[in-house]
Design a protein around this motif. Structure first.
Motif, mmCIF file in Angstrom:
data_model
loop_
_atom_site.group_PDB
_atom_site.id
_atom_site.type_symbol
_atom_site.label_atom_id
_atom_site.label_comp_id
_atom_site.label_asym_id
_atom_site.label_seq_id
_atom_site.Cartn_x
_atom_site.Cartn_y
_atom_site.Cartn_z
ATOM 1 N N GLY A 308 0.818 -1.201 0.000
ATOM 2 C CA GLY A 308 0.000 0.000 0.000
ATOM 3 C C GLY A 308 0.849 1.247 0.000
ATOM 4 O O GLY A 308 1.935 1.281 0.579
ATOM 5 N N THR A 310 -0.176 5.592 -0.045
ATOM 6 C CA THR A 310 -1.146 6.661 -0.181
ATOM 7 C C THR A 310 -0.681 7.836 0.664
ATOM 8 O O THR A 310 0.464 7.857 1.129
ATOM 9 N N HIS A 314 -5.992 10.094 2.904
ATOM 10 C CA HIS A 314 -6.716 8.945 2.368
ATOM 11 C C HIS A 314 -6.508 7.691 3.219
ATOM 12 O O HIS A 314 -7.395 6.826 3.294
ATOM 13 N N GLY A 318 -9.648 5.894 4.802
ATOM 14 C CA GLY A 318 -9.824 4.475 4.514
ATOM 15 C C GLY A 318 -9.994 3.634 5.768
ATOM 16 O O GLY A 318 -10.651 2.582 5.745
ATOM 17 N N ALA A 369 -5.491 -7.870 1.757
ATOM 18 C CA ALA A 369 -5.893 -6.545 1.273
ATOM 19 C C ALA A 369 -6.162 -5.641 2.469
ATOM 20 O O ALA A 369 -6.740 -6.080 3.480
ATOM 21 N N PRO A 371 -7.923 -2.043 3.442
ATOM 22 C CA PRO A 371 -8.778 -0.946 2.981
ATOM 23 C C PRO A 371 -8.184 0.443 3.182
ATOM 24 O O PRO A 371 -8.554 1.377 2.472
ATOM 25 N N ALA A 374 -6.949 1.769 -0.035
ATOM 26 C CA ALA A 374 -7.808 1.666 -1.213
ATOM 27 C C ALA A 374 -7.897 2.986 -1.967
ATOM 28 O O ALA A 374 -8.013 3.010 -3.195
ATOM 29 N N LYS A 376 -6.337 6.569 -3.282
ATOM 30 C CA LYS A 376 -5.012 6.987 -3.703
ATOM 31 C C LYS A 376 -4.801 8.477 -3.442
ATOM 32 O O LYS A 376 -5.744 9.257 -3.372
#
Length: 397
Positions: A308, A310, A314, A318, A369, A371, A374, A376
C-alpha cells in the motif's frame, strides 16, 4: 564564539573540521545525534508545543487510534500470532505509542502485543517510560511495552517508523559543470560554511541513474544511504509481517524533478523555518524529504512486497476516521469542538493530510488486502511514478 552552544558538540565538530571540510551528512549526524550535544540527545523535549515542531500524534490522539486499527489488521492477516512484536523507531516522546496502547484496552490483540521502542536518547527514554508506565509492567490482558537500544535479530509482527526516515543524515549532491559534486561543511572565519568537493561515498555516483532520474545543471538534492540501509536491515529481521512508514516525501521522479531546484533540506527551531541550517548546531532540527522509490527498491531487494502507498488523508479516511468521529460524537465521547477540529486537521489537504505519505511493506502476507490503502493520493504522479516505470512527471505538491 563557539560553533555550537553545547561544549561537547563544539569540541567534536572542531576536532573533525580541523582536518578539513566534512560531508554535510557527517555534520548532520553530529548535530542531531552526538551523544551529549546532539539535537535529539538534549534533556528538554524537542517535539510538541514546547519543542521545535509538531507531528500528527501531537495534532490529535485520533492519529494513534486509527494507526492501531491498521496494526490490528496486520495481526489478523498474519493469523493472530502471539506474541505480535511491534517495533517503533524514533518514538520521540512516546505520544504515538501512548495513543495506540490506550486505544487497545484489553482483548486478544492487546494481550498478544509486545511493543518495543527503539530510542537512543537517555532523557527521551526516561520521558517515554513515565508516559507508558501502565504498559511497562506485566498485567493480564494488557499489551506490554519496553524500551530497547537495538531491535531483536528476528521477529514476527510489524515495524512502525513515523517521521523517522526524514531525520536520518543525508548527503547534499549538486550537478555542477555537468558532473555530480557534493556539498561539504568547513570552518571559515570562525564560523561554518558550505563548500563543494568530490563525492565522498562510492554509492553516490550511480544513485540517480539507478533510480531513473537525473539532476539538472545547478540542481541540488539529498541522498540518504542510511534510509536504504535501514529498510534493508529491517527486511532482514522481519520473518513475517509489515513495515508501516509515515513521512514527508515523494517518488524519485517527483522529488528530483528539475522544478525542485534547491532540494528539500530544512531547519526548524522554535516552530520557525530557519534559512541558515548551519547555524546553532544541536539546537536546530534538520530534515529532508524521503525518496520513497529508493526505499521501495531496497525493500523489494530484501524480499518485502509493496502492499500500500497513499497519503495520510486517504489512509485515515480508509480506516474510517470520519465515521469514528461521528460515532464518538453521538455517544458523547467525541470531545469538544476544538478536539474534533484538531482531528479533522489530520486530513488537511494543504497540510499533514497530503504532505505525509504512508507506505506499507509486507512479508509472508500474500493476498492480504488493506482498505486503508484503497484510496489513492491526490498527487497521482507521485503514486504513478513510484516504481519509476512511467515517463515524465510533474513536481508534485
Amino acid at each position: 564564539m563557539p560553533i555550537a552552544a553545547h561544549p561537547a558538540l563544539a569540541r567534536a565538530l572542531e576536532a573533525e573540521l580541523k582536518g578539513g571540510a566534512i560531508p554535510f551528512a557527517r555534520f548532520m549526524e553530529l548535530a542531531l545525534y552526538h551523544p551529549e550535544g546532539g539535537y535529539y540527545r538534549q534533556p528538554q523535549p524537542r517535539i510538541g508545543r514546547e519543542g521545535d515542531f509538531k507531528t500528527s500524534p501531537h495534532q490529535s490522539p485520533w492519529f494513534g487510534r486509527m494507526t492501531a486499527r491498521q496494526l490490528e489488521a496486520l495481526w489478523e492477516a498474519l493469523g493472530r500470532p502471539a506474541p505480535f512484536t511491534l517495533i517503533e523507531y524514533g518514538p520521540g516522546e512516546g505520544w504515538l505509542a501512548h495513543d495506540i496502547l490506550e486505544s487497545l484496552g484489553e482483548g486478544a490483540f492487546a494481550a498478544s502485543l509486545e511493543y518495543l521502542l527503539i530510542e537512543r536518547s537517555g532523557p527521551a527514554e526516561g520521558r517515554i517510560r513515565e508516559r507508558l508506565a501502565p504498559w511497562m509492567k506485566e498485567a493480564a490482558g494488557l499489551p506490554r511495552a519496553r524500551c530497547l537500544k537495538a531491535p531483536p535479530d528476528a521477529f514476527e509482527g510489524a515495524v512502525l517508523a513515523h517521521e523517522f526516515l526524514d531525520a536520518l543524515p543525508v548527503h547534499l549532491i549538486v550537478r555542477s559543470g555537468g558532473v555530480l559534486r557534493e556539498r561539504y561543511v568547513e570552518m571559515r572565519e570562525g564560523g561554518l560554511a558550505f563548500c563543494e568537493g568530490p563525492l565522498s561515498d562510492d554509492r553516490l555516483a550511480g544513485w540517480f541513474d539507478d533510480l531513473g532520474v537525473s539532476l539538472a545543471e545547478g540542481q541540488s538534492a539529498e541522498v540518504s544511504p542510511g534510509g536504504r540501509d535501514w529498510i534493508g536491515q529491517t527486511a532482514g529481521r522481519l520473518h513475517r509481517g509489515g513495515v508501516l512508514i509515515f513521512d514527508y516525501g515523494f517518488s524519485s521522479r517527483v522529488l528530483h524533478h528539475p522544478s525542485r531546484k534547491e532540494g528539500t533540506l530544512r531547519g526548524y527551531r522554535e516552530h520557525i523555518l530557519r534559512e541558515d541550517i548551519l547555524e546553532r548546531p544541536g539546537e536546530t532540527d534538520l530534515t529532508a524529504h524521503v525518496d520513497f522509490t529508493a526505499i521501495l527498491r531496497a525493500a523489494e531487494a530484501g524480499g518485502l512486497t509493496l502492499a500500500g502507498f497513499t497519503d495520510q488523508c486517504h489512509f485515515l479516511l480508509g480506516l474510517g476516521l470520519a465515521e469514528a468521529l461521528g460515532e464518538a460524537g453521538e455517544e458523547g465521547g467525541g470531545g469538544d469542538a476544538a478536539s474534533r477540529r484538531k482531528a479533522m486537521g489530520l486530513l488537511d489537504p494543504a497540510g499533514l493530510g497530503s504532505a505525509i505519505k504512508v507506505m506499507l511493506l509486507t512479508r509472508g502476507m500474500e493476498g492480504a488486502a488493506f482498505p486503508a490503502f484503497a484510496m489513492k493520493p491526490d498527487d497521482r504522479e507521485s503514486l504513478a511514478t513510484l516504481r519509476g516505470e512511467t515517463g515524465g512527471a510533474g513536481a508534485g505538491a
